[in-house]
Write a protein that holds these residues in place. Structure first.
Motif, PDB file in Angstrom:
ATOM      1  N   LEU A   1       0.844  -1.195   0.000  1.00 55.53           N
ATOM      2  CA  LEU A   1       0.000   0.000   0.000  1.00 55.53           C
ATOM      3  C   LEU A   1       0.879   1.244   0.000  1.00 55.53           C
ATOM      4  O   LEU A   1       1.731   1.403   0.874  1.00 55.53           O
ATOM      5  N   GLY A   2       0.656   2.118  -0.988  1.00 59.15           N
ATOM      6  CA  GLY A   2       1.432   3.353  -1.080  1.00 59.15           C
ATOM      7  C   GLY A   2       0.532   4.565  -1.080  1.00 59.15           C
ATOM      8  O   GLY A   2      -0.039   4.943  -0.067  1.00 59.15           O
ATOM      9  N   ILE A   3       0.362   5.162  -2.246  1.00 58.06           N
ATOM     10  CA  ILE A   3      -0.346   6.433  -2.363  1.00 58.06           C
ATOM     11  C   ILE A   3      -1.772   6.362  -1.846  1.00 58.06           C
ATOM     12  O   ILE A   3      -2.318   7.356  -1.357  1.00 58.06           O
ATOM     13  N   GLY A   4      -2.396   5.193  -1.907  1.00 62.00           N
ATOM     14  CA  GLY A   4      -3.770   5.072  -1.425  1.00 62.00           C
ATOM     15  C   GLY A   4      -3.910   5.412   0.045  1.00 62.00           C
ATOM     16  O   GLY A   4      -4.928   5.975   0.471  1.00 62.00           O
ATOM     17  N   LEU A   5      -2.896   5.071   0.845  1.00 60.10           N
ATOM     18  CA  LEU A   5      -2.947   5.392   2.265  1.00 60.10           C
ATOM     19  C   LEU A   5      -3.092   6.880   2.479  1.00 60.10           C
ATOM     20  O   LEU A   5      -3.738   7.333   3.435  1.00 60.10           O
ATOM     21  N   TYR A   6      -2.517   7.652   1.579  1.00 57.55           N
ATOM     22  CA  TYR A   6      -2.464   9.102   1.748  1.00 57.55           C
ATOM     23  C   TYR A   6      -3.653   9.812   1.088  1.00 57.55           C
ATOM     24  O   TYR A   6      -3.654  11.030   0.950  1.00 57.55           O
ATOM     25  N   GLY A   7      -4.672   9.014   0.697  1.00 57.51           N
ATOM     26  CA  GLY A   7      -5.938   9.587   0.276  1.00 57.51           C
ATOM     27  C   GLY A   7      -6.154   9.715  -1.204  1.00 57.51           C
ATOM     28  O   GLY A   7      -7.125  10.360  -1.633  1.00 57.51           O
ATOM     29  N   LEU A   8      -5.305   9.091  -2.020  1.00 53.85           N
ATOM     30  CA  LEU A   8      -5.430   9.219  -3.475  1.00 53.85           C
ATOM     31  C   LEU A   8      -5.567   7.833  -4.097  1.00 53.85           C
ATOM     32  O   LEU A   8      -4.654   7.012  -4.009  1.00 53.85           O
TER      33      LEU A   8
END
Length: 810
Positions: A664-671
């Motif tokens: 999990l990468g960018i999804g964690l940060y809301g995108l």
């Protein structure tokens, strides 16, 4: 007093083990919030994403000795404990709270509605405590779990309980009503919140009103016709309606307050220190309650004059001398202190933990007992130092058996205390509003210019749980915190992820991993870009390198000799960035068999186009290749490593390729890169700055470097404290970029400078020092990225480390 032996009758449960004689002081429902181990009883609740039974042994090791379970548990693993088996741990928790409530014959105010519940509760508490000993929900503890935990606080010293209750589907309120058992009700309003859980607005009103099924009087606004239709005859109403019990005769607004003329028997005039509609309505609920209970107008006015906006979040900020400060300076009661200490106990950045606390302004008969309990809470949370401010704490200072300092007033502390003594520690600042502890926070904060990146840890948790909901329970989770956690702060984000028990962290370079290790992060960490000069750090700090070619493999073997190390094998299945290719596999297998000191923890690859349906065929080809190549390697190993292939977009679009772990990468940060599930995510970041200066520019004058900004007419501009060195790209120059100011978009005028930017605020009522949103709620990161033809990743990661980060939880 409820003891363990009485629980079987209360919950219809069966005592499996009874070997512990301690009392029940605390109800624990979250194994991560278990620092109240002594006297705590853990309710192992099985939920959608978490099963409390999994953590029973770890809680036992922490000192918990009382457990309520709904599954079979091996009692022999819990010697010296109490164990109760029930059909539902949640229902047992509620039954225990209900039994506890029934021990006290006190007035209890039950509050529900769509909006304003928490504000009304907090303000009513502020109004009542000068006259009666009161207790309330901490923060927004109004759920099926939060209400029982709140009501458990009731004790023989309290005269009034004030509890809010929230529901999202039919059938929930009956359970909360049985626990709260309100004697007086307040129905705040009805709105669209949680509409999806009900068939109609009428049904929602009926369900919420079940809180008052045994309550004689319910305070509500008669102007809300839908509520009035349901409560008429039972309620005690206020409003403009001629039949209101408390009638609003006139309302006059000015710049800072609202003057309300009320008729209740005689005419009363109240000055409310707010001008927004929601605050006025919330305040009128409180005024009506106070009038209903017979308080005189002067006492009510004195109380509402002191009301303030309810600060509903804990903020974690960088502080002086490599410390952190937790800002919780707007209220101080025992339950709120427990929540703040719980948050403090989760911070692993430093071992040393200090608390600066004010007197607890709850009217209690036995203050010695109160501060004895405060001391016990501080010790249980492993607090190493207390600074007490206020006459009561000074009076009972001998109760605190740790490093301690006491001052009569906040001013005394600021003047007399040596602030150089704060170093390499976490400092909780927890004070009642009247002590003005915000002055302490300002003194402790790291001094950086007025630009801040606010990071909502609750939103981050929401996003984490969304992706977890798309995974099978057995699938593990690696979260990427490289690139300063996509600009959000690696250490603080990693600390939260460790609290939420992710399985792995991923960083780009060894130095990032070293910082995490030095600050209390013990999770396994994969390093994606190891280099020969980083091997010593990898070994010293137990970091696990990605091995992607023979050169790095041989260098690592040469460095290690026969010493062991855990590694991750990267395969190139089509990304063509890093990784072993198909022709390398036989040689790679030979080297792995020869050098058995390398333990392969995982084999992985990376999808090149998982975020676009047009590349689905290629993604499946990559997956097939990964299956084939990883399978060959695994056949020749003596153990089974983890396999992982998908990143954030792949988690959503390719559940069949989740294998043993996902990244999990960018999804964690809301995108959500696919844009398929963006509505399920919450933005975690808000970049804001301040206006440094306002100028009036005449037609024909120019603004900024190279005179790029031309005034086509007389205009007003503002200089804001952000530039390209902070991450506000120069590409936003000359009207391309916009910021949000007082409900309007203000375009950039001229070139963005290194440390400053000028914006056109013509027609916007603004002052120097006003807050400006660069991106966040009103101007999204995606909007900002589209303005300069880039991707949101770049906007996030470009925010400079010199920009102050503020982390908060609601």
């Amino acid at each position: 007093m409820i003891d363990f032996n009485s629980l079987a009758g209360i919950t219809a449960g069966e005592i499996v083990l009874s070997e512990y004689s301690g009392e029940i002081k605390y109800l624990i429902t979250d194994s991560r919030k278990s620092f109240f181990a002594g006297g705590g009883i853990f309710f192992a609740i099985s939920g959608e994403r978490h099963d409390g039974h999994v953590y029973i042994k770890s809680l036992y090791d922490k000192g918990v000795r009382q457990f309520v379970v709904e599954k079979d548990v091996e009692a022999s693993h819990l010697p010296g404990s109490n164990l109760l088996k029930v059909s539902s741990s949640l229902m047992a928790l509620q039954a225990v709270a209900k039994a506890h409530r029934e021990q006290f014959n006190v007035e209890v105010v039950g509050i529900t509605g769509s909006n304003g519940k928490t504000i009304v509760k907090e303000w009513l508490f502020q109004l009542i405590v000068p006259y009666k000993r009161a207790v309330k929900n901490p923060h927004s503890y109004n759920s099926q779990i939060g209400v029982p935990l709140s009501v458990w606080q009731l004790n023989e010293q309290h005269e009034v309980g004030i509890f809010e209750a929230g529901i999202s589907v039919p059938g929930e309120m009956e359970k909360l009503e049985a626990i709260i058992q309100p004697t007086v009700g307040i129905f705040t309003n009805i709105g669209p919140a949680h509409d999806a859980g009900f068939n109609s607005r009428k049904q929602k009103i009926q369900e919420k009103a079940r809180l008052f099924q045994h309550t004689e009087h319910v305070i509500y606004c008669k102007d809300h016709e839908e509520i009035d239709q349901y409560l008429a005859g039972k309620g005690f109403s206020w409003g403009h309606h001629v039949d209101s019990d408390v009638r609003i005769m006139d309302v006059v607004h000015n710049e800072r307050e609202t003057v309300v003329n009320i008729r209740f028997g005689s005419d009363h005039v109240f000055k409310i220190p707010f001008i927004d509609k929601a605050s006025i309505e919330n305040c009128l609920h409180c005024i009506t309650y106070m009038l209903f209970k017979g308080y005189d107008s002067l006492s009510i006015q004195e109380g509402i004059s002191k009301l303030h906006k309810v600060h509903m979040r804990l903020e974690l900020k960088k502080a002086i001398h490599n410390s952190y400060v937790i800002d919780d300076v707007y209220n101080n009661d025992l339950a709120g202190l427990q929540i703040a200490l719980d948050f403090l106990s989760h911070q692993k950045q430093h071992e040393s933990k200090s608390v600066i606390i004010s007197d607890i302004l709850q009217s209690v008969a036995d203050q010695q007992k109160l501060y004895t309990q405060v001391n016990e809470l501080l010790k249980t949370a492993n607090v190493t130092k207390i600074i007490g401010i206020g006459p009561a704490l000074s009076r009972f200072k001998k109760l605190f058996d740790m490093e301690a300092y006491f001052y009569e007033t906040t001013a005394d502390f600021l003047k007399q205390h040596d602030f150089t003594s704060f170093r390499d520690e976490i400092i909780l600042v927890k004070g009642a509003r009247t002590f003005a502890f915000e002055r302490i926070v300002r003194t402790l904060e790291e001094k950086i210019h007025g630009t801040q990146l606010e990071i909502n840890l609750d939103a981050l948790t929401n996003n984490l749980n969304f992706y977890r909901s798309r995974m099978k329970p057995e699938t593990r989770l690696m979260v990427m915190v490289k690139a300063f956690a996509y600009g959000s702060g690696s250490l603080e984000v990693a600390n939260l992820l460790q609290f939420h028990r992710v399985d792995y962290l991923g960083v780009a370079y060894a130095d990032e991993g070293v910082i995490l290790r030095k600050n209390g992060i013990y999770l396994p960490i994969m390093v994606m870009n190891p280099s020969e000069d980083s091997f010593e750090k990898l070994y010293q700090y137990q970091l696990e390198p990605e091995v992607y070619n023979f050169n790095i493999f041989r260098q690592l073997i040469s460095f290690l000799g026969n010493r062991p190390m855990k590694v991750h094998l990267k395969l190139d299945t089509g990304m063509h960035r890093l990784g072993f290719e198909e022709g390398d596999i036989d040689q790679l297998i030979g080297l792995l068999q020869k050098h058995s000191n390398l333990e392969v923890k995982s084999i992985f690859s990376h999808l090149a186009g998982s975020d676009e349906a047009t590349h689905n065929t290629f993604s499946r080809e990559q997956a097939e290749k990964f299956e084939r190549l990883s399978g060959r390697i695994m056949q020749n190993l003596h153990h089974r490593p983890l396999r992982h292939l998908v990143n954030s977009p792949g988690i959503v679009r390719f559940p069949e390729f989740h294998y043993d772990m996902v990244r999990l990468g960018i999804g964690l940060y809301g995108l959500e890169a696919n844009k398929l599930e963006q509505h399920r995510l919450q933005p975690i970041s808000r970049l804001k700055t301040i206006i440094s200066q306002i100028k009036h520019i005449k037609e024909g004058e120019t603004v900024g470097y190279s005179r790029k900004g031309l005034a086509k007419e007389d205009m007003q501009i503002a200089t804001i404290a952000i530039g390209y060195a902070d991450g506000f790209s120069r590409a936003f120059s000359n009207g391309v970029g916009e910021v949000w100011l007082h409900g309007k978009k203000a375009p950039v005028i001229g070139n963005v400078c290194m440390d400053m930017t000028m914006i056109d605020i013509t027609g916007i009522d603004a002052s120097e020092g006003d807050e400006v949103e660069v991106f966040g709620e009103h101007l999204t990161i995606m909007e900002a990225a589209s303005k300069i033809n880039t991707i949101p990743y770049e906007i996030l990661t470009n925010v400079s480390q010199r920009v102050k980060r503020v982390y908060y939880v609601e």
